[in-house]
Motif scaffolding. Structure first.
Motif, PDB file in Angstrom:
ATOM      1  N   GLY A   1     -11.041 -50.499 -42.032  1.00  0.00           N
ATOM      2  CA  GLY A   1     -11.081 -49.057 -42.198  1.00  0.00           C
ATOM      3  C   GLY A   1     -12.468 -48.550 -42.508  1.00  0.00           C
TER       4      GLY A   1
ATOM      5  N   ALA B   1     -12.965 -47.682 -38.329  1.00  0.00           N
ATOM      6  CA  ALA B   1     -12.344 -46.369 -38.203  1.00  0.00           C
ATOM      7  C   ALA B   1     -13.335 -45.206 -38.148  1.00  0.00           C
ATOM      8  CB  ALA B   1     -11.352 -46.155 -39.350  1.00  0.00           C
ATOM      9  N   PRO B   2     -14.453 -45.233 -38.903  1.00  0.00           N
ATOM     10  CA  PRO B   2     -15.377 -44.092 -38.864  1.00  0.00           C
ATOM     11  C   PRO B   2     -15.987 -43.833 -37.494  1.00  0.00           C
ATOM     12  CG  PRO B   2     -15.779 -45.428 -40.804  1.00  0.00           C
ATOM     13  CD  PRO B   2     -14.840 -46.209 -39.937  1.00  0.00           C
TER      14      PRO B   2
ATOM     15  N   ILE C   1     -13.788 -37.671 -42.726  1.00  0.00           N
ATOM     16  CA  ILE C   1     -13.243 -38.954 -43.155  1.00  0.00           C
ATOM     17  C   ILE C   1     -11.794 -38.803 -43.598  1.00  0.00           C
ATOM     18  CG2 ILE C   1     -13.412 -40.731 -44.946  1.00  0.00           C
ATOM     19  CD1 ILE C   1     -16.477 -40.426 -44.724  1.00  0.00           C
TER      20      ILE C   1
ATOM     21  N   ALA D   1      -9.780 -38.608 -40.474  1.00  0.00           N
ATOM     22  CA  ALA D   1      -9.661 -39.918 -39.842  1.00  0.00           C
ATOM     23  C   ALA D   1      -8.648 -40.796 -40.564  1.00  0.00           C
ATOM     24  CB  ALA D   1     -11.024 -40.614 -39.806  1.00  0.00           C
ATOM     25  N   ALA D   2      -8.676 -40.763 -41.900  1.00  0.00           N
ATOM     26  CA  ALA D   2      -7.744 -41.580 -42.680  1.00  0.00           C
ATOM     27  C   ALA D   2      -6.296 -41.165 -42.407  1.00  0.00           C
ATOM     28  CB  ALA D   2      -8.063 -41.457 -44.165  1.00  0.00           C
TER      29      ALA D   2
ATOM     30  N   ASN E   1      -5.366 -42.197 -38.829  1.00  0.00           N
ATOM     31  CA  ASN E   1      -5.139 -43.641 -38.772  1.00  0.00           C
ATOM     32  C   ASN E   1      -3.715 -43.986 -39.204  1.00  0.00           C
ATOM     33  OD1 ASN E   1      -7.512 -44.956 -37.859  1.00  0.00           O
ATOM     34  ND2 ASN E   1      -8.528 -44.476 -39.777  1.00  0.00           N
TER      35      ASN E   1
ATOM     36  N   ALA F   1      -9.065 -41.210 -33.749  1.00  0.00           N
ATOM     37  CA  ALA F   1      -8.686 -41.873 -34.998  1.00  0.00           C
ATOM     38  C   ALA F   1      -7.210 -42.266 -34.978  1.00  0.00           C
ATOM     39  CB  ALA F   1      -8.972 -40.953 -36.180  1.00  0.00           C
TER      40      ALA F   1
ATOM     41  N   THR G   1     -11.172 -46.437 -44.782  1.00  0.00           N
ATOM     42  CA  THR G   1     -11.917 -45.353 -44.134  1.00  0.00           C
ATOM     43  C   THR G   1     -12.511 -44.410 -45.173  1.00  0.00           C
ATOM     44  OG1 THR G   1     -10.423 -45.447 -42.232  1.00  0.00           O
ATOM     45  CG2 THR G   1     -11.768 -43.483 -42.460  1.00  0.00           C
TER      46      THR G   1
ATOM     47  N   GLY H   1     -16.865 -45.037 -45.033  1.00  0.00           N
ATOM     48  CA  GLY H   1     -17.110 -44.496 -43.706  1.00  0.00           C
ATOM     49  C   GLY H   1     -18.506 -43.988 -43.414  1.00  0.00           C
TER      50      GLY H   1
END
Length: 350
Positions: free
Chosen positions: A33, A37-38, A56, A59-60, A63, A201, A250, A254
């Motif tokens: 993560g 992920a970033p 971020i 994105a989290a 995800n 993401a 993440t 990130g």
């Protein structure tokens, strides 16, 4: 075959090796993560569509949702990783070898994160597992080549399709929007890129999360002493655990990777960032539902190269790009050898 939560928890209590594998796997997910992920939202930040913190958080969340929703529809990537190497035989030795693979992956991933290199945790996972399986089986019989070839197909797909779509998207949109008002177009692509970044993401969670869910399934079955089945069913509780771990990573790590991927390699405009996210997301959709374990880092970075090349050759900082490619190339032998040596050491000790 599936694993019930109660059975999983009781196995953790009764089997120390299983407990270590589970903890290490969560650690690898968190590192994934932080390092992988970033990439999905790197261009969103570099083009100032969003500030780092809200990007971020987005994105989290994506995800988490991507892993949960897509896995309910298809677990093809998890199936590929589960059958890619052979951990059959003595269940205790197999668990020890799997534990060694997790240690090797974490060491490799943390080292890459420390130096700000966007190395692929997917490639690290594949390499570490392969090295450990070879050590366990005493040779290349530990590799199921039919499944392993899907890794090669994934590398080819993410390289050429990512670069090609990035280049094509940038050329097409630049030509299509050539007569539009610059300020209005820029405002449109700001939100278009945010949406495309969220989609990237979302698919990252699905692609990478499934790889690590297969490790939980493999470890659980080995700890139970069961024969490895031809198909697996991922339980919802496991999807939630892996999604939370991925999202946590993440949020924690990130920003460093965002700078290296989204800012150092190519200076992008907002429409170009949209082109990158669109190309990367499309590649991840094809590979995820096709059961091809690809690197989201690799996919996103080649798309950035394609978009930069569409502008002009000098738009890409090729020195940064070459350093990234070197890291990818070194990951397979480097983490593979580390997994092999660590597995031999662990098998001798435990």
């Amino acid at each position: 075959m599936s694993i019930e939560l109660g059975v999983f928890l009781s196995t953790l209590v009764s089997n120390p090796a299983m407990l270590v594998v589970a903890v290490l796997n969560i650690g690898v997910l968190i590192v994934n993560g932080a390092t992988d992920a970033p990439n999905a939202i790197a261009t969103v930040v570099s083009t100032r569509c969003l500030k780092p913190t809200p990007a971020i958080v987005m994105a989290a969340c994506c995800n988490f949702l991507g892993l949960l929703i897509v896995t309910l529809l298809s677990s093809a990537v998890a199936e590929t990783i589960f059958h890619m190497v052979d951990f059959s035989g003595d269940s205790h030795q197999a668990l020890v070898a799997l534990m060694a693979a997790m240690v090797a992956i974490i060491v490799w991933g943390v080292s890459a994160w420390y130096f700000g290199l966007p190395t692929s945790q997917s490639h690290s996972l594949i390499a570490g597992l392969t090295g450990a399986a070879i050590a366990l089986q005493g040779g290349f019989d530990g590799v199921n080549w039919d499944e392993w070839m899907k890794v090669i197909y994934g590398i080819v797909l993410s390289t050429f399709l990512g670069f090609g779509l990035g280049w094509l998207n940038a050329k097409a949109i630049r030509r299509f929007c050539s007569g539009f008002d610059r300020q209005r177009a820029d405002a449109f692509f700001r939100w278009a890129q945010v949406i495309a970044g969220a989609a990237g993401a979302f698919m990252h969670g699905a692609q990478d999360g499934q790889k690590f869910m297969s490790i939980f399934m493999l470890a659980s079955l080995l700890a139970a002493g069961a024969d490895l089945p031809s198909t697996i069913t991922i339980p919802i509780w496991l999807m939630v655990v892996c999604a939370l771990s991925l999202g946590t990573g993440t949020g924690l790590g990130g920003k460093k990777i965002i700078k290296n991927v989204g800012m150092d390699m190519v200076k992008l405009e907002r429409y170009q960032g949209f082109c990158v996210s669109l190309a990367s997301t499309f590649c991840l959709i094809i590979s995820t539902f096709g059961g091809l374990p690809v690197s989201s880092t690799h996919t996103n970075t080649t798309a950035i190269m394609g978009v930069g090349r569409a502008k002009c050759k000098s738009a890409v900082h090729w020195g940064v790009a070459v350093d990234m490619v070197k890291t990818w190339i070194l990951t397979f032998p480097g983490c593979g050898i580390l997994g092999y040596v660590t597995a031999l050491l662990f098998l001798a000790i435990f």
